[in-house]
Design a protein around this motif. Structure first.
Motif, PDB file in Angstrom:
ATOM      1  N   SER A  60      42.516  39.733  48.878  1.00  0.00           N
ATOM      2  CA  SER A  60      42.481  41.347  49.015  1.00  0.00           C
ATOM      3  C   SER A  60      43.932  42.062  48.618  1.00  0.00           C
ATOM      4  N   ASP A  61      43.685  43.047  48.228  1.00  0.00           N
ATOM      5  CA  ASP A  61      44.995  43.909  47.949  1.00  0.00           C
ATOM      6  C   ASP A  61      44.605  45.383  47.699  1.00  0.00           C
ATOM      7  N   LYS A  62      45.436  46.197  47.604  1.00  0.00           N
ATOM      8  CA  LYS A  62      45.105  47.639  47.647  1.00  0.00           C
ATOM      9  C   LYS A  62      44.158  48.105  46.527  1.00  0.00           C
ATOM     10  N   ARG A  74      48.611  37.222  54.961  1.00  0.00           N
ATOM     11  CA  ARG A  74      47.937  38.172  55.567  1.00  0.00           C
ATOM     12  C   ARG A  74      47.604  39.382  54.517  1.00  0.00           C
ATOM     13  N   TYR A  75      46.625  39.319  53.815  1.00  0.00           N
ATOM     14  CA  TYR A  75      46.420  40.312  52.908  1.00  0.00           C
ATOM     15  C   TYR A  75      46.303  41.806  53.197  1.00  0.00           C
ATOM     16  N   ASP A  76      46.484  42.761  52.401  1.00  0.00           N
ATOM     17  CA  ASP A  76      46.287  43.929  52.772  1.00  0.00           C
ATOM     18  C   ASP A  76      44.649  44.378  52.538  1.00  0.00           C
ATOM     19  N   THR A  77      44.296  45.239  53.138  1.00  0.00           N
ATOM     20  CA  THR A  77      42.852  45.521  53.038  1.00  0.00           C
ATOM     21  C   THR A  77      42.921  46.617  51.894  1.00  0.00           C
ATOM     22  N   ALA A  78      41.910  47.298  51.202  1.00  0.00           N
ATOM     23  CA  ALA A  78      41.679  48.076  50.439  1.00  0.00           C
ATOM     24  C   ALA A  78      42.333  49.361  51.067  1.00  0.00           C
ATOM     25  N   TYR A  79      42.429  49.652  52.170  1.00  0.00           N
ATOM     26  CA  TYR A  79      43.230  50.784  52.782  1.00  0.00           C
ATOM     27  C   TYR A  79      44.596  50.510  53.150  1.00  0.00           C
ATOM     28  N   GLY A  80      45.204  49.465  52.415  1.00  0.00           N
ATOM     29  CA  GLY A  80      46.526  49.312  52.594  1.00  0.00           C
ATOM     30  C   GLY A  80      47.378  48.859  53.924  1.00  0.00           C
ATOM     31  N   ARG A 124      43.544  31.949  41.600  1.00  0.00           N
ATOM     32  CA  ARG A 124      44.852  31.373  41.693  1.00  0.00           C
ATOM     33  C   ARG A 124      45.444  32.232  43.010  1.00  0.00           C
ATOM     34  N   HIS A 125      46.089  31.497  43.964  1.00  0.00           N
ATOM     35  CA  HIS A 125      46.783  32.080  45.013  1.00  0.00           C
ATOM     36  C   HIS A 125      47.610  33.317  44.816  1.00  0.00           C
ATOM     37  N   PRO A 126      47.451  34.262  45.537  1.00  0.00           N
ATOM     38  CA  PRO A 126      48.214  35.531  44.868  1.00  0.00           C
ATOM     39  C   PRO A 126      49.562  35.270  45.298  1.00  0.00           C
ATOM     40  N   GLY A 127      50.076  34.502  46.016  1.00  0.00           N
ATOM     41  CA  GLY A 127      51.681  34.457  46.337  1.00  0.00           C
ATOM     42  C   GLY A 127      52.194  33.291  45.179  1.00  0.00           C
ATOM     43  N   THR A 128      51.690  32.236  45.182  1.00  0.00           N
ATOM     44  CA  THR A 128      52.214  31.260  44.307  1.00  0.00           C
ATOM     45  C   THR A 128      51.600  31.116  42.714  1.00  0.00           C
TER      46      THR A 128
END
Ligand code: SIN
Ligand code: FE2
Length: 205
Positions: free
Chosen positions: A64-66, A41-47, A74-78
């Motif tokens: 998506s992230d802040k 579950r990514y963060d939206t730009a609003y956090g 690439r996958h942001p977690g792995t």
């Protein structure tokens, strides 16, 4: 291929285009992919964390992230490459997306419980001449679509398992979202819920 329903100009719907074996094969491919590219579950730009969990197939995955929304290799977690796009998705895109230029990303959305998606436009892709092709699997979604301005009137329709729809032309940048999921309307997704696949061409041809 049968004629789609033209819901609004540029928004076409093929109800039940995928039969049950084809739906099952795609759910299996998603679950296998999630072993190496886990849903997050990514963060939206609003956090704020989104209620929809996501992963992806293909050279690029939407994340998506802040810092904002983007396509990443690439996958942001792995920090690993995303799993390969299943052939069935490439074939569907050749038929209904673009016959020449393959998709380079498939966003995989997992809706469990009361997950929903607010009204938005898909506008992180380089060239809106390419359509977005959407496949619904599992529980039925109450989907909402409007026009290219957030203030335009919207209409809602149900998207059931096996339905395929396409945003192209005048509807390519239409605002759309998912109001809610009708829990238990299908038993297709292990542990319940809905999976939506959206095929995109993120980079220029
Ligand atoms: C999306 O807009 O990314 C998802 C649409 C859907 O779940 O049907
Ligand atoms: Fe979208």
């Amino acid at each position: 291929m049968f004629q789609p329903l033209s819901v609004i100009p540029g928004f076409d719907l093929w109800p039940g285009l995928l039969d049950l074996p084809a739906q099952r094969a795609l759910v299996d491919a998603v679950m296998a992919a999630a072993k190496t590219a886990p849903f997050a579950r990514y963060d939206t730009a609003y956090g704020k964390a989104m209620s929809v969990a996501m992963t992806a197939f293909g050279p690029l995955g939407w994340t998506s992230d802040k810092a904002g929304y983007r396509y990443a290799q690439r996958h942001p977690g792995t920090d690993q490459a995303w799993p390969d796009m299943p052939q069935a998705l490439l074939d569907l895109w050749t038929q209904l997306g673009d016959p020449q230029t393959p998709p380079d990303s498939c966003l995989v959305n997992l809706y469990r419980g009361d997950a929903r998606m607010g009204l938005h436009q898909d506008r992180d892709e380089a060239d809106p001449a390419f359509p977005v092709l959407s496949i619904s699997l599992g529980d039925t979604a109450v989907f909402r679509i409007g026009g290219t301005s957030r203030k335009d009137p919207t209409r809602s329709l149900k998207l059931a398992s096996g339905d395929v729809c396409r945003l192209s032309g005048p509807a390519r940048l239409a605002f759309h979202g998912v109001d809610r999921i009708l829990a238990g309307s299908s038993g297709l997704v292990p542990d319940g819920g809905r999976i939506n696949l959206t095929l995109r061409r993120a980079r220029p041809a």
